[in-house]
Write a protein that holds these residues in place. Structure first.
Motif, PDB file in Angstrom:
ATOM      1  N   THR A 156      -2.432   4.066  -4.453  1.00  0.00           N
ATOM      2  CA  THR A 156      -3.716   2.723  -4.267  1.00  0.00           C
ATOM      3  C   THR A 156      -3.224   1.500  -2.931  1.00  0.00           C
ATOM      4  O   THR A 156      -1.592   1.766  -2.766  1.00  0.00           O
ATOM      5  N   GLY A 157      -3.449   0.837  -2.856  1.00  0.00           N
ATOM      6  CA  GLY A 157      -3.578  -0.106  -1.751  1.00  0.00           C
ATOM      7  C   GLY A 157      -2.515  -1.628  -2.641  1.00  0.00           C
ATOM      8  O   GLY A 157      -2.078  -2.009  -2.040  1.00  0.00           O
ATOM      9  N   ASN A 158      -2.384  -1.386  -3.830  1.00  0.00           N
ATOM     10  CA  ASN A 158      -1.467  -2.295  -4.774  1.00  0.00           C
ATOM     11  C   ASN A 158      -0.243  -1.632  -5.037  1.00  0.00           C
ATOM     12  O   ASN A 158       0.430  -2.804  -5.821  1.00  0.00           O
ATOM     13  N   GLY A 159       0.146  -0.485  -4.558  1.00  0.00           N
ATOM     14  CA  GLY A 159       1.787  -0.029  -4.509  1.00  0.00           C
ATOM     15  C   GLY A 159       1.685   0.730  -5.843  1.00  0.00           C
ATOM     16  O   GLY A 159       2.798   0.945  -6.211  1.00  0.00           O
ATOM     17  N   THR A 178       0.487  -1.073  -0.327  1.00  0.00           N
ATOM     18  CA  THR A 178       0.203   0.145   0.127  1.00  0.00           C
ATOM     19  C   THR A 178       1.108   1.368  -0.161  1.00  0.00           C
ATOM     20  O   THR A 178       1.448   1.299   0.826  1.00  0.00           O
ATOM     21  N   VAL A 179       0.215   1.957  -1.002  1.00  0.00           N
ATOM     22  CA  VAL A 179       1.182   3.303  -0.260  1.00  0.00           C
ATOM     23  C   VAL A 179       0.338   4.716   0.364  1.00  0.00           C
ATOM     24  O   VAL A 179      -0.667   5.351  -0.095  1.00  0.00           O
ATOM     25  N   SER A 180       0.808   4.749   1.413  1.00  0.00           N
ATOM     26  CA  SER A 180       0.263   5.295   2.676  1.00  0.00           C
ATOM     27  C   SER A 180       0.473   6.568   3.030  1.00  0.00           C
ATOM     28  O   SER A 180       0.024   6.763   3.508  1.00  0.00           O
ATOM     29  N   SER A 233      -7.457  -0.688  -4.021  1.00  0.00           N
ATOM     30  CA  SER A 233      -8.017   0.959  -2.630  1.00  0.00           C
ATOM     31  C   SER A 233      -7.898   2.487  -3.036  1.00  0.00           C
ATOM     32  O   SER A 233      -6.399   2.432  -2.909  1.00  0.00           O
ATOM     33  N   VAL A 234      -8.155   4.251  -3.472  1.00  0.00           N
ATOM     34  CA  VAL A 234      -7.566   4.444  -2.789  1.00  0.00           C
ATOM     35  C   VAL A 234      -7.738   5.305  -2.194  1.00  0.00           C
ATOM     36  O   VAL A 234      -8.931   5.609  -1.569  1.00  0.00           O
TER      37      VAL A 234
END
Length: 650
Positions: free
Chosen positions: A486-489, A180-182, A469-470
């Protein structure tokens, strides 16, 4: 005449004195002569230049007039009936009236005004152009409300409809990783983007330096094995605030080197106001919008702290959120107001608490039931005008609050799923739209970016981002581009080639650089320029030729011998005795000597030693001193006569 003669004599005397002085001093003259100007020539040159400029202006005007006449004729074809009715009402063309004015010799002043020499003042020029345009208009009058170009209509529609300002016609995808890109952060100028994720990495992206391959120029792990929670550039863009899963926030410079690290507090002190720093995991952080040295953090220790970059050893102020019963509450998100005077925090019990920055004890605004208790609000953001606060809750809602009436929300949007504790919401640069992201389970659809009208709070637009996810979203006001994590990098950048500026537009037009393939050699070549010719090695030109030479060499191309099987031959040891230790062990095991009786093994040499005592007594005949033996034992009577101290103790 006499006076003139005296003046001439005086002048000649002065000139003579100057010449004598110059010869004595050793230089040719006293300074340069004054320049002389031919005013007539200058005026003539200026007049010609002005005439040429006026001719150019006239030619440009004539070209514009011709274009306008063409447009008028095209419109006249569509309005032929109206043209026949209103043709007599129009003013006569200027071409028919201007010759009469030019032929009249009485109006000399008008002729002088028409001959324009040099550029006229701006006011006169604009008024004259407007008058000429009115006079030179040919064709029927246009219907009321008609505009010359369709572009004006489109611009006005764009001004009225904020949805058309959303820059989503093009997109680029930046591959941060697989998790995830947090965290997302853009510097104020929009030149660099930083992304952080659950994989502990922070990547730096330079839009001006990237090509179409879209590769990050730096990747580092500033907080080791802690997830990155928040990244933000300061208002000057020279440092970055890094908030991670540990208790110490860090400040990095633009190249990723650490500037400061906040101190960790004493976790055994009950009152968190008496500790110098946070004692539990951080949740969020941000910079002060006006003061470049101050930043804000909130933590699971139940405090919101302000810090100064110049003093990393202790916080500036501590704000402690409290529940209705006065107990400690964990803040999950925090932010400054646009003017920097207020500090807002969303807490785990669903409350939103706002303090005055200079008064840290009592809250200035407090909403007890802003969101569902235990839902962990994930984001708070103020509008650009500072009157509205937007809150993104973990209860799948998005709410706006009026700062003048903070008791109940202005608008509420429901059904916006959120699975992450840092799901964002932000306002558009024109302050008319509100944007947030939605979360989805794996394989259950696409995460979307949803836009709401700020006043009516109706969903006006939606973008399908990815099959995940956004989490993070950011709308940069200077670039007019939208960044999404997003949640997939993935980190996506949405832009419009017309409405957006720089940013992603700089890197998509660059062709991908060709990778340089490193040539591998079979062996290293040692350069010895001063070696003797007999020891000098020929320089290797290519690996292929060297391999061919090695194949022809019988020593280098000799096949290695297979391992020996069996008892061994030719001095080579078999496989079970391949090493020296195993060989020795094997020989010792095969020794047939019987050492079961060690006494017999030693005494077997006794007979030889007694018969040939060369190695024992004769070896010391020359160096051995004479032996001194103990005396013989005395009789009992003599022993009794000895004193007690000489007697042997038994």
């Amino acid at each position: 005449m006499e006076q003139q003669g005296e003046d001439q004599d005086q002048t000649s005397g002065t000139a003579g004195n100057d010449a004598d002085m110059a010869s004595v001093m050793g230089f040719s003259g006293f300074g340069k002569k004054a320049r002389t100007f031919d005013l007539d020539a200058i005026f003539e040159q200026t007049r010609r230049t002005a005439i040429e400029r006026s001719q150019k202006v006239t030619e440009q005007r004539e070209m514009k007039d011709a274009e306008k006449q063409k447009r008028a004729l095209m419109r006249g074809d569509s309005h032929a009936d109206k043209a026949s009715v209103s043709g007599g009402k129009g003013r006569p063309a200027t071409s028919s009236s201007r010759p009469e004015c030019d032929s009249s010799s009485s109006d000399s002043e008008d002729d002088s005004e028409d001959e324009l020499i040099g550029p006229p003042p701006p006011g006169q020029l604009s008024s004259r152009r407007a008058a000429e345009e009115d006079e030179e208009f040919v064709g029927p009058p246009l219907p009321p409300g008609y505009k010359d170009s369709d572009d004006d209509d489109e611009e006005e529609e764009d001004d009225d409809n904020p949805v058309k300002r959303i820059p989503d016609t093009h997109e680029i995808t930046l591959q941060h990783g697989t998790k995830t890109v947090s965290a997302l952060g853009l510097d104020p100028s929009g030149a660099r983007l930083v992304t952080g994720g659950y994989d502990y990495d922070v990547k730096f992206w330079d839009f001006a330096g990237m090509d179409s391959a879209l590769q990050a120029f730096r990747c580092l792990q500033p907080c080791e094995c802690h997830q990155i929670r928040s990244l933000q550039y300061s208002i000057t863009g020279d440092v970055i605030l890094v908030v991670s899963g540990n208790s110490q926030a860090k400040i990095l410079d633009r190249d990723g080197f650490q500037v400061i690290e906040c101190v960790k507090g004493d976790q055994y002190i009950v009152d968190m106001a008496n500790t110098k720093g946070h004692t539990a995991m951080l949740n969020s952080g941000c910079w002060h919008p006006k003061i470049k040295e101050e930043f804000l953090t909130c933590s699971n220790d139940g405090t919101v702290r302000t810090w100064d970059v110049t003093n990393e050893k202790k916080h500036k102020n501590v704000f402690k959120p409290r529940s209705m019963q006065g107990k400690r509450v964990i803040p999950t998100c925090c932010t400054y107001s646009r003017d920097g005077k207020l500090i807002a925090a969303g807490c785990q019990d669903g409350t939103i608490q706002i303090w005055d920055r200079n008064l840290s004890v009592h809250t200035k605004f407090h909403c007890r039931q802003a969101h569902v208790p235990g839902s962990d609000p994930s984001c708070l953001t103020f509008s650009y005008d500072g009157t509205v606060l937007a809150s993104r809750g973990g209860d799948d809602t998005l709410k706006t609050w009026d700062m003048r009436n903070f008791k109940k929300p202005l608008n509420v949007a429901t059904g916006l799923s959120s699975f992450f504790p840092m799901t964002d919401c932000c306002f558009s640069p024109d302050d008319k739209l509100l944007m947030t992201g939605t979360s989805v389970k794996k394989g259950a659809g696409n995460g979307t970016l949803v836009f709401f009208d700020r006043l009516t709070f109706q969903k006006v637009y939606e973008i399908d981002v990815a099959s995940s996810s956004v989490v993070r979203c950011l709308w940069h006001p200077k670039l007019n581009q939208i960044m999404v994590g997003t949640g997939n990098g993935l980190a996506k950048v949405y832009y419009d080639p017309i409405k957006s500026q720089r940013g992603a537009k700089l890197c998509v037009v660059k062709s991908q650089r060709k990778e340089k393939q490193a040539e591998t050699l079979t062996q290293d070549y040692i350069i010895t320029p001063h070696a003797l010719p007999m020891f000098r090695e020929a320089r290797q030109r290519s690996t292929r030729k060297q391999l061919e030479k090695d194949r022809l060499d019988p020593m280098k191309s000799h096949k290695p011998e297979p391992p020996v099987s069996g008892p061994g031959r030719g001095g080579r040891v078999a496989m079970h005795g391949g090493t020296l230790s195993s060989f020795i062990v094997k020989n010792i095991a095969l020794d047939k000597t019987d050492d079961s009786n060690p006494r017999e093994a030693i005494l077997r040499h006794a007979k030889e030693a007694s018969e040939n005592p060369y190695w024992v007594a004769p070896a010391y005949t020359r160096t051995q001193p004479e032996p001194v033996f103990a005396e013989e034992e005395l009789d009992d009577e003599e022993a009794d006569k000895e004193p007690e101290w000489k007697k042997r103790k038994i």
